[in-house]
Design a protein around this motif. Structure first.
Motif, PDB file in Angstrom:
ATOM      1  N   GLY A 236     -13.410  -5.501  -5.310  1.00  0.00           N
ATOM      2  CA  GLY A 236     -12.353  -4.609  -4.861  1.00  0.00           C
ATOM      3  C   GLY A 236     -11.153  -5.372  -4.351  1.00  0.00           C
ATOM      4  O   GLY A 236     -11.159  -6.599  -4.285  1.00  0.00           O
ATOM      5  N   THR A 237     -10.126  -4.617  -3.996  1.00  0.00           N
ATOM      6  CA  THR A 237      -8.911  -5.227  -3.467  1.00  0.00           C
ATOM      7  C   THR A 237      -8.516  -4.507  -2.189  1.00  0.00           C
ATOM      8  O   THR A 237      -8.851  -3.347  -1.970  1.00  0.00           O
ATOM      9  N   TYR A 238      -7.805  -5.209  -1.346  1.00  0.00           N
ATOM     10  CA  TYR A 238      -7.391  -4.671  -0.064  1.00  0.00           C
ATOM     11  C   TYR A 238      -5.902  -4.401  -0.122  1.00  0.00           C
ATOM     12  O   TYR A 238      -5.086  -5.316  -0.133  1.00  0.00           O
ATOM     13  N   ARG A 239      -5.545  -3.134  -0.174  1.00  0.00           N
ATOM     14  CA  ARG A 239      -4.144  -2.798  -0.367  1.00  0.00           C
ATOM     15  C   ARG A 239      -3.525  -2.444   0.971  1.00  0.00           C
ATOM     16  O   ARG A 239      -4.098  -1.695   1.742  1.00  0.00           O
ATOM     17  N   GLY A 240      -2.362  -2.968   1.217  1.00  0.00           N
ATOM     18  CA  GLY A 240      -1.712  -2.640   2.481  1.00  0.00           C
ATOM     19  C   GLY A 240      -0.665  -3.639   2.889  1.00  0.00           C
ATOM     20  O   GLY A 240       0.282  -3.301   3.586  1.00  0.00           O
ATOM     21  N   HIS A 241      -0.835  -4.874   2.476  1.00  0.00           N
ATOM     22  CA  HIS A 241       0.159  -5.872   2.881  1.00  0.00           C
ATOM     23  C   HIS A 241       1.419  -5.747   2.049  1.00  0.00           C
ATOM     24  O   HIS A 241       1.374  -5.302   0.903  1.00  0.00           O
ATOM     25  N   ASN A 242       2.527  -6.194   2.664  1.00  0.00           N
ATOM     26  CA  ASN A 242       3.823  -6.122   1.996  1.00  0.00           C
ATOM     27  C   ASN A 242       4.403  -7.474   1.696  1.00  0.00           C
ATOM     28  O   ASN A 242       5.577  -7.580   1.379  1.00  0.00           O
ATOM     29  N   GLY A 243       3.597  -8.482   1.872  1.00  0.00           N
ATOM     30  CA  GLY A 243       4.136  -9.810   1.639  1.00  0.00           C
ATOM     31  C   GLY A 243       3.015 -10.723   1.192  1.00  0.00           C
ATOM     32  O   GLY A 243       1.848 -10.325   1.161  1.00  0.00           O
ATOM     33  N   ALA A 244       3.359 -11.951   0.889  1.00  0.00           N
ATOM     34  CA  ALA A 244       2.350 -12.906   0.450  1.00  0.00           C
ATOM     35  C   ALA A 244       1.271 -13.034   1.522  1.00  0.00           C
ATOM     36  O   ALA A 244       1.566 -13.100   2.702  1.00  0.00           O
ATOM     37  N   VAL A 245       0.021 -13.084   1.079  1.00  0.00           N
ATOM     38  CA  VAL A 245      -1.090 -13.232   2.015  1.00  0.00           C
ATOM     39  C   VAL A 245      -1.447 -14.699   2.056  1.00  0.00           C
ATOM     40  O   VAL A 245      -1.806 -15.285   1.038  1.00  0.00           O
ATOM     41  N   TRP A 246      -1.349 -15.312   3.227  1.00  0.00           N
ATOM     42  CA  TRP A 246      -1.508 -16.764   3.297  1.00  0.00           C
ATOM     43  C   TRP A 246      -2.934 -17.190   3.550  1.00  0.00           C
ATOM     44  O   TRP A 246      -3.335 -18.274   3.146  1.00  0.00           O
ATOM     45  N   CYS A 247      -3.694 -16.386   4.293  1.00  0.00           N
ATOM     46  CA  CYS A 247      -4.988 -16.875   4.747  1.00  0.00           C
ATOM     47  C   CYS A 247      -5.889 -15.693   5.044  1.00  0.00           C
ATOM     48  O   CYS A 247      -5.411 -14.573   5.273  1.00  0.00           O
ATOM     49  N   CYS A 248      -7.191 -15.941   5.039  1.00  0.00           N
ATOM     50  CA  CYS A 248      -8.098 -14.867   5.410  1.00  0.00           C
ATOM     51  C   CYS A 248      -9.349 -15.478   6.015  1.00  0.00           C
ATOM     52  O   CYS A 248      -9.598 -16.680   5.914  1.00  0.00           O
ATOM     53  N   ASP A 249     -10.133 -14.645   6.679  1.00  0.00           N
ATOM     54  CA  ASP A 249     -11.433 -15.085   7.144  1.00  0.00           C
ATOM     55  C   ASP A 249     -12.344 -13.868   7.176  1.00  0.00           C
ATOM     56  O   ASP A 249     -11.887 -12.731   7.350  1.00  0.00           O
ATOM     57  N   VAL A 250     -13.624 -14.113   7.010  1.00  0.00           N
ATOM     58  CA  VAL A 250     -14.560 -13.002   6.973  1.00  0.00           C
ATOM     59  C   VAL A 250     -15.591 -13.233   8.071  1.00  0.00           C
ATOM     60  O   VAL A 250     -15.927 -14.371   8.406  1.00  0.00           O
ATOM     61  N   SER A 251     -16.064 -12.144   8.657  1.00  0.00           N
ATOM     62  CA  SER A 251     -16.957 -12.269   9.797  1.00  0.00           C
ATOM     63  C   SER A 251     -18.343 -12.713   9.337  1.00  0.00           C
ATOM     64  O   SER A 251     -18.673 -12.703   8.163  1.00  0.00           O
ATOM     65  N   HIS A 252     -19.151 -13.052  10.310  1.00  0.00           N
ATOM     66  CA  HIS A 252     -20.483 -13.601  10.077  1.00  0.00           C
ATOM     67  C   HIS A 252     -21.355 -12.645   9.281  1.00  0.00           C
ATOM     68  O   HIS A 252     -22.134 -13.046   8.423  1.00  0.00           O
ATOM     69  N   ASP A 253     -21.228 -11.338   9.570  1.00  0.00           N
ATOM     70  CA  ASP A 253     -22.074 -10.354   8.899  1.00  0.00           C
ATOM     71  C   ASP A 253     -21.382  -9.757   7.682  1.00  0.00           C
ATOM     72  O   ASP A 253     -21.854  -8.762   7.128  1.00  0.00           O
ATOM     73  N   SER A 254     -20.256 -10.315   7.308  1.00  0.00           N
ATOM     74  CA  SER A 254     -19.505  -9.872   6.116  1.00  0.00           C
ATOM     75  C   SER A 254     -19.074  -8.424   6.199  1.00  0.00           C
ATOM     76  O   SER A 254     -18.976  -7.744   5.184  1.00  0.00           O
ATOM     77  N   THR A 255     -18.809  -7.923   7.402  1.00  0.00           N
ATOM     78  CA  THR A 255     -18.297  -6.557   7.489  1.00  0.00           C
ATOM     79  C   THR A 255     -16.806  -6.506   7.762  1.00  0.00           C
ATOM     80  O   THR A 255     -16.147  -5.536   7.413  1.00  0.00           O
ATOM     81  N   ARG A 256     -16.271  -7.548   8.412  1.00  0.00           N
ATOM     82  CA  ARG A 256     -14.859  -7.521   8.779  1.00  0.00           C
ATOM     83  C   ARG A 256     -14.111  -8.635   8.085  1.00  0.00           C
ATOM     84  O   ARG A 256     -14.581  -9.761   7.996  1.00  0.00           O
ATOM     85  N   LEU A 257     -12.920  -8.277   7.644  1.00  0.00           N
ATOM     86  CA  LEU A 257     -12.052  -9.254   7.001  1.00  0.00           C
ATOM     87  C   LEU A 257     -10.734  -9.275   7.764  1.00  0.00           C
ATOM     88  O   LEU A 257     -10.216  -8.218   8.125  1.00  0.00           O
ATOM     89  N   VAL A 258     -10.220 -10.478   8.020  1.00  0.00           N
ATOM     90  CA  VAL A 258      -8.906 -10.554   8.662  1.00  0.00           C
ATOM     91  C   VAL A 258      -7.999 -11.353   7.735  1.00  0.00           C
ATOM     92  O   VAL A 258      -8.405 -12.362   7.161  1.00  0.00           O
ATOM     93  N   THR A 259      -6.783 -10.866   7.546  1.00  0.00           N
ATOM     94  CA  THR A 259      -5.855 -11.527   6.628  1.00  0.00           C
ATOM     95  C   THR A 259      -4.513 -11.724   7.319  1.00  0.00           C
ATOM     96  O   THR A 259      -4.067 -10.855   8.074  1.00  0.00           O
ATOM     97  N   GLY A 260      -3.896 -12.852   7.061  1.00  0.00           N
ATOM     98  CA  GLY A 260      -2.586 -13.132   7.644  1.00  0.00           C
ATOM     99  C   GLY A 260      -1.544 -13.167   6.547  1.00  0.00           C
ATOM    100  O   GLY A 260      -1.761 -13.781   5.508  1.00  0.00           O
ATOM    101  N   SER A 261      -0.431 -12.516   6.794  1.00  0.00           N
ATOM    102  CA  SER A 261       0.516 -12.351   5.695  1.00  0.00           C
ATOM    103  C   SER A 261       1.946 -12.635   6.119  1.00  0.00           C
ATOM    104  O   SER A 261       2.291 -12.615   7.296  1.00  0.00           O
TER     105      SER A 261
END
Lengths: 326, 293
Positions: A46-71
């Motif tokens: 799948g894809t995560y739609r919502g950002h309006n600019g280049a996404v530079w970095c991401c990280d995913v939580s230990h249990d793979s439920t949360r994703l954080v992205t910096g843009s």
């Protein structure tokens, strides 16, 4: 090996990250849409739609439920990995460059670029268990060193934050007080902007790659320089194998050489080096453009590379990779 | 008066005449469902699905894939559950035929660096005479003369020997063997030495060659120099072929030039090949410059 080619992004890749169990691969690119893939066969989930600019970095939580992205759209967004819904958005005054979950996923360290007079900052935000309780208060803010901070990660036991950026100096900060604890040595350290940083799984050492055509291995606690790996091109991405004593380094192209690019396609390679002996083991060719992102699967049996050409190449190692002798 | 709610029920019974053009995308319910014939003993999986193409025709798409086991992996329970997650975001409408993920057709190896000292270029020199140690042996591939000049500096540069020399020219061939020039008793005599008429030098012959230049247009995309050479050499010795290539895509730009050694050959080539069908396109062959007389 037969790499799996995944062309989900229209624009250059910026970052790749495997989840802890190594069954999902997250890719970030300049096309605003982070994507999650299955790491065994490369099928897109799948894809995560919502950002309006280049996404530079991401990280995913230990249990793979949360994703954080910096843009670059000045926000850091928190997502639900499974459904792709956006749970929260932290807004800043400047593009967000790097994000990293702490051990335990309760905190996230975010760096923002210097922009319109604001200096670069390193900020720590608390992540609430329940997204409804999420606030955007910063637990800690460190106002910056000169220049862009390209990567900031948590040190062992979340006691420290390690940052590296354009001024080519690696800094270690205390994560509670924000005080600067250590700086890397100017002479033996990198001479040009540090583009990438990769922590080893147990956080005892980390690898940095720089535009000065080298990658350096550092001890986390003392910030002593352990090893240097020489490349013939500016380094854009680095990764350490969790299984063997290998590091992989991916590079780009110097600006002056762009018009003289080798017409033979597929010649950009990810170079493998022996971590301790510093010798080159070999290279894996295939990308049509500079390699911007590298990541090893946590089981060490496969790795993926993302390039300027928008392709993610997923390689499962042949059996003879595991018996390489130097 | 009581207001009567007359809304059309949202049943599937739409009358096609009432549908607007824009609704065409929502007609998925008219299509039969996707059928997957699972992997058989050879691992072949066939998926049949239906969709509408741009003109509104119902199209049946059959995708045959080979499912190959790449290796075993120990997956945790959570990872197995994640395998069954529904697709979201842009992946929701992904059809089986999507070419997003492909296994590379090339085998890519982890190339070990070569040990220093190993040579990569195949050696060019074979069967050469005794050489002083330390001297560089110059071999010219065009005329085979050793120790005189490199290939790029060959004075007999405009020579591409066709394997079958023309039967119509026995006279010149005989004359050639009779006048070996400075090459000694070797069987080979370069044409600039033949017949004595072109002794004035290769400059003249080269210039004349450019006047024997033939332009070929309407070439197909993947035509290259060797293809043109093969096509034109039957008319006579060809000194140079060139195909214009777009640097970015590597494709031919559709035109090229062929330089014949002899003008008559060029003329015959033009007469014969103009309008000739080559690789699904009709060639146009003409003089490169306005017809010189």
């Amino acid at each position: 090996m037969r790499p799996i080619l995944m062309k989900g992004h229209e624009r250059p890749l910026t970052f790749l990250k495997y989840n802890r169990e190594g069954d999902l691969l997250l890719s970030c690119a300049k096309d605003h849409t982070p994507t999650v893939w299955f790491a065994d066969d490369g099928q897109r989930l799948g894809t995560y739609r919502g950002h309006n600019g280049a996404v530079w970095c991401c990280d995913v939580s230990h249990d793979s439920t949360r994703l954080v992205t910096g843009s670059a759209d000045q926000s850091v967004k928190l997502w639900d990995v499974q459904t792709g819904t956006q749970l929260y958005s932290f807004n800043f005054n400047s593009p967000a460059r790097s994000v990293d979950f702490s051990v335990g996923d309760k905190l996230v360290v975010i760096t923002t670029d210097p922009f319109m007079g604001n200096p670069s900052t390193i900020q720590v935000k608390r992540i609430a268990e329940d997204p409804a309780d999420q606030t955007s208060d910063s637990v800690l803010t460190i106002k910056g060193p000169q220049g862009r901070i390209n990567r900031a990660v948590w040190g062992p036991l979340n006691k420290t934050i390690i940052s590296a950026g354009e001024d080519s100096i690696i800094r270690i900060w205390d994560s509670e007080t924000g005080q600067l604890l250590k700086e890397s040595d100017k002479e033996s350290g990198h001479q040009k902007t540090i583009s990438s940083l990769c922590m080893f799984t147990d956080k005892s050492h980390f690898l940095t790659g720089s535009a000065d055509k080298s990658a350096k291995l550092w001890d986390t606690r003392s910030l002593t320089l352990l090893k240097t790996y020489q490349m013939d091109r500016p380094v854009n991405a680095v990764a350490i194998s969790p299984l063997l004593d290998h590091v992989v380094i991916g590079g780009g192209q110097e600006a002056v050489n762009v018009t003289m690019t080798d017409r033979r396609a597929g010649k950009f390679e990810a170079k493998f080096y022996h971590k301790i002996l510093q010798d080159e083991i070999g290279g894996v060719k295939g990308h049509f453009g500079p390699i911007n992102a590298l990541a090893f699967n946590p089981d060490g049996r496969s790795f993926s590379s993302g390039g300027e050409d928008g392709y993610v190449r997923l390689h499962h190692f042949d059996p003879d990779y595991f018996s390489i002798r130097m | 008066m009581a207001a009567v709610e007359s809304g059309r029920p949202q049943a599937a019974k739409l009358r096609w005449g009432e549908l607007e053009e824009d609704d065409a995308g929502d007609l998925d319910f008219l299509l039969p469902p996707r059928v997957v014939e699972g992997p058989d003993e050879n691992g072949i999986k066939k998926t049949t699905e239906y969709r509408f193409d741009e003109d509104g025709n119902k199209v049946k798409v059959t995708t045959t894939t080979r499912v190959r086991k790449l290796g075993k992996a120990r997956v945790s329970k959570k990872a197995k559950e994640r395998r069954n997650w529904a697709k979201f975001g842009d992946a929701v409408h992904e059809d089986v035929g999507s070419r997003l993920t492909m296994v590379s057709t090339e085998e890519i190896l982890l190339e070990r660096p070569r040990a220093p000292g190993t040579k990569e270029e195949p050696s060019v020199s074979e069967g050469l005479g005794p050489v002083q140690p330390g001297a560089v042996l110059m071999v010219c591939r065009t005329c085979g003369k050793k120790g005189d000049h490199w290939t790029s500096k060959c004075p007999y540069k405009d020579l591409a020997q066709p394997p079958e020399t023309f039967v119509e020219r026995p006279s010149t061939a005989d004359a050639a063997s009779a006048a070996p020039g400075g090459a000694g008793r070797s069987a080979y005599v370069p044409p600039s030495m033949r017949g004595g008429g072109e002794r004035t030098g290769t400059e003249m012959s080269r210039r004349r060659n450019d006047e024997n230049s033939v332009r070929v247009t309407n070439l197909s995309e993947d035509t290259r120099e060797p293809d043109l050479l093969e096509l034109f050499r039957t008319f006579g010795p060809v000194s140079r072929v060139y195909v214009a290539i777009d640097q970015k895509t590597g494709m031919s730009r559709g035109f090229g030039f062929v330089n014949f050694v002899h003008r008559e050959d060029a003329e015959r080539a033009i007469n014969k090949l103009n309008g000739y069908g080559y690789d699904n396109l009709i060639l146009r062959v003409e003089w490169a410059t306005p017809r010189p007389n």
